[in-house]
Design a protein around this motif. Structure first.
Motif, PDB file in Angstrom:
ATOM      1  N   GLY A  39       4.056  14.832 -12.749  1.00 44.90           N
ATOM      2  CA  GLY A  39       5.506  14.820 -12.548  1.00 44.90           C
ATOM      3  C   GLY A  39       5.861  14.866 -11.076  1.00 44.90           C
ATOM      4  N   LEU A  40       5.076  15.614 -10.301  1.00 42.99           N
ATOM      5  CA  LEU A  40       5.297  15.680  -8.857  1.00 42.99           C
ATOM      6  C   LEU A  40       5.104  14.305  -8.230  1.00 42.99           C
ATOM      7  N   VAL A  41       4.018  13.632  -8.579  1.00 42.84           N
ATOM      8  CA  VAL A  41       3.744  12.302  -8.032  1.00 42.84           C
ATOM      9  C   VAL A  41       4.860  11.330  -8.429  1.00 42.84           C
ATOM     10  N   GLU A  42       5.294  11.389  -9.672  1.00 45.89           N
ATOM     11  CA  GLU A  42       6.376  10.511 -10.125  1.00 45.89           C
ATOM     12  C   GLU A  42       7.672  10.829  -9.385  1.00 45.89           C
ATOM     13  N   SER A  43       7.916  12.112  -9.120  1.00 46.54           N
ATOM     14  CA  SER A  43       9.101  12.513  -8.353  1.00 46.54           C
ATOM     15  C   SER A  43       9.042  11.952  -6.936  1.00 46.54           C
ATOM     16  N   ILE A  44       7.867  12.041  -6.310  1.00 46.36           N
ATOM     17  CA  ILE A  44       7.691  11.517  -4.953  1.00 46.36           C
ATOM     18  C   ILE A  44       7.980  10.014  -4.935  1.00 46.36           C
ATOM     19  N   PHE A  45       7.414   9.281  -5.904  1.00 44.04           N
ATOM     20  CA  PHE A  45       7.660   7.837  -5.971  1.00 44.04           C
ATOM     21  C   PHE A  45       9.153   7.548  -6.135  1.00 44.04           C
ATOM     22  N   ALA A  46       9.812   8.304  -7.005  1.00 48.84           N
ATOM     23  CA  ALA A  46      11.246   8.101  -7.249  1.00 48.84           C
ATOM     24  C   ALA A  46      12.059   8.400  -5.989  1.00 48.84           C
ATOM     25  N   ILE A  47      11.673   9.447  -5.257  1.00 50.57           N
ATOM     26  CA  ILE A  47      12.363   9.784  -4.003  1.00 50.57           C
ATOM     27  C   ILE A  47      12.166   8.674  -2.978  1.00 50.57           C
ATOM     28  N   GLU A  48      10.919   8.178  -2.865  1.00 48.19           N
ATOM     29  CA  GLU A  48      10.651   7.089  -1.920  1.00 48.19           C
ATOM     30  C   GLU A  48      11.503   5.864  -2.243  1.00 48.19           C
ATOM     31  N   GLU A  49      11.581   5.535  -3.521  1.00 47.79           N
ATOM     32  CA  GLU A  49      12.349   4.365  -3.949  1.00 47.79           C
ATOM     33  C   GLU A  49      13.850   4.574  -3.733  1.00 47.79           C
ATOM     34  N   ALA A  50      14.344   5.747  -4.070  1.00 48.15           N
ATOM     35  CA  ALA A  50      15.780   6.024  -3.983  1.00 48.15           C
ATOM     36  C   ALA A  50      16.285   5.994  -2.539  1.00 48.15           C
ATOM     37  N   PHE A  51      15.451   6.476  -1.612  1.00 49.10           N
ATOM     38  CA  PHE A  51      15.892   6.601  -0.218  1.00 49.10           C
ATOM     39  C   PHE A  51      15.230   5.585   0.716  1.00 49.10           C
ATOM     40  N   ILE A  53      12.125   5.395   1.795  1.00 44.52           N
ATOM     41  CA  ILE A  53      11.354   6.121   2.809  1.00 44.52           C
ATOM     42  C   ILE A  53       9.903   6.212   2.359  1.00 44.52           C
ATOM     43  N   GLN A  54       9.024   6.560   3.285  1.00 41.68           N
ATOM     44  CA  GLN A  54       7.630   6.848   2.977  1.00 41.68           C
ATOM     45  C   GLN A  54       7.445   8.356   3.072  1.00 41.68           C
ATOM     46  N   VAL A  55       7.038   8.979   1.997  1.00 43.19           N
ATOM     47  CA  VAL A  55       6.828  10.426   1.980  1.00 43.19           C
ATOM     48  C   VAL A  55       5.366  10.707   2.345  1.00 43.19           C
ATOM     49  N   PRO A  56       5.147  11.518   3.389  1.00 43.36           N
ATOM     50  CA  PRO A  56       3.766  11.836   3.802  1.00 43.36           C
ATOM     51  C   PRO A  56       3.159  12.869   2.864  1.00 43.36           C
ATOM     52  N   PHE A  57       2.734  12.405   1.698  1.00 39.38           N
ATOM     53  CA  PHE A  57       2.222  13.319   0.680  1.00 39.38           C
ATOM     54  C   PHE A  57       0.926  12.779   0.120  1.00 39.38           C
ATOM     55  N   ASN A  58      -0.087  13.621   0.065  1.00 34.72           N
ATOM     56  CA  ASN A  58      -1.367  13.258  -0.512  1.00 34.72           C
ATOM     57  C   ASN A  58      -1.524  14.036  -1.818  1.00 34.72           C
ATOM     58  N   ALA A  59      -1.435  13.338  -2.930  1.00 33.50           N
ATOM     59  CA  ALA A  59      -1.502  13.997  -4.235  1.00 33.50           C
ATOM     60  C   ALA A  59      -2.850  14.675  -4.457  1.00 33.50           C
ATOM     61  N   ASN A  60      -3.890  14.173  -3.808  1.00 35.17           N
ATOM     62  CA  ASN A  60      -5.212  14.773  -3.971  1.00 35.17           C
ATOM     63  C   ASN A  60      -5.340  16.089  -3.208  1.00 35.17           C
ATOM     64  N   GLU A  61      -4.559  16.226  -2.129  1.00 35.78           N
ATOM     65  CA  GLU A  61      -4.592  17.451  -1.329  1.00 35.78           C
ATOM     66  C   GLU A  61      -3.180  17.852  -0.920  1.00 35.78           C
ATOM     67  N   PRO A  62      -2.368  18.324  -1.892  1.00 39.96           N
ATOM     68  CA  PRO A  62      -0.964  18.660  -1.597  1.00 39.96           C
ATOM     69  C   PRO A  62      -0.805  19.664  -0.461  1.00 39.96           C
ATOM     70  N   SER A  63      -1.748  20.592  -0.335  1.00 39.35           N
ATOM     71  CA  SER A  63      -1.628  21.609   0.711  1.00 39.35           C
ATOM     72  C   SER A  63      -1.859  21.037   2.104  1.00 39.35           C
ATOM     73  N   GLU A  64      -2.451  19.843   2.180  1.00 39.22           N
ATOM     74  CA  GLU A  64      -2.717  19.196   3.468  1.00 39.22           C
ATOM     75  C   GLU A  64      -1.544  18.327   3.916  1.00 39.22           C
ATOM     76  N   SER A  65      -0.559  18.152   3.063  1.00 37.82           N
ATOM     77  CA  SER A  65       0.550  17.249   3.352  1.00 37.82           C
ATOM     78  C   SER A  65       1.584  17.890   4.273  1.00 37.82           C
ATOM     79  N   ASP A  66       2.285  17.049   5.025  1.00 41.69           N
ATOM     80  CA  ASP A  66       3.375  17.516   5.878  1.00 41.69           C
ATOM     81  C   ASP A  66       4.679  17.656   5.094  1.00 41.69           C
ATOM     82  N   PHE A  67       4.664  17.292   3.830  1.00 42.59           N
ATOM     83  CA  PHE A  67       5.859  17.291   2.997  1.00 42.59           C
ATOM     84  C   PHE A  67       5.898  18.597   2.197  1.00 42.59           C
ATOM     85  N   ASP A  68       6.858  19.453   2.501  1.00 49.14           N
ATOM     86  CA  ASP A  68       6.953  20.782   1.889  1.00 49.14           C
ATOM     87  C   ASP A  68       7.529  20.680   0.478  1.00 49.14           C
TER      88      ASP A  68
END
Length: 87
Positions: A39-51, A53-68
């Motif tokens: 659901g998080l990954v789908e939310s990120i995709f939806a946010i990218e599409e809606a705005f 933008i490119q969200v700096p998010f790595n689904a494999n390592e969420p804690s390493e991402s700059d996206f809070d």
């Protein structure tokens, strides 16, 4: 905080959580809303599409991402920052 950005992000998160937007509070966590990693990954995709933008998010390592993703408010703030950078 732009209400348009906030409202759209809340709408996207609510859709993923199968909730009404009014049930999504700014201090809610995705976990508390029942959103899993898919659901998080789908939310990120939806946010990218809606705005557009490119969200700096790595689904494999969420804690390493700059996206809070610690709360709805943090996600809204991060999206606003990305939208401003794009402008």
């Amino acid at each position: 905080m732009s209400d348009a950005v906030k409202d759209k992000v809340i709408q996207i998160i609510a859709e993923q959580a199968v909730l009404e937007p009014s049930d999504v509070k700014m201090d809610s966590t995705l976990e508390s809303l029942g959103i899993d990693s898919l659901g998080l990954v789908e939310s990120i995709f939806a946010i990218e599409e809606a705005f557009d933008i490119q969200v700096p998010f790595n689904a494999n390592e969420p804690s390493e991402s700059d996206f809070d993703i610690s709360s709805v408010a943090a996600i809204v703030a991060a999206v606003e920052g990305l939208v401003k950078e794009q402008a």
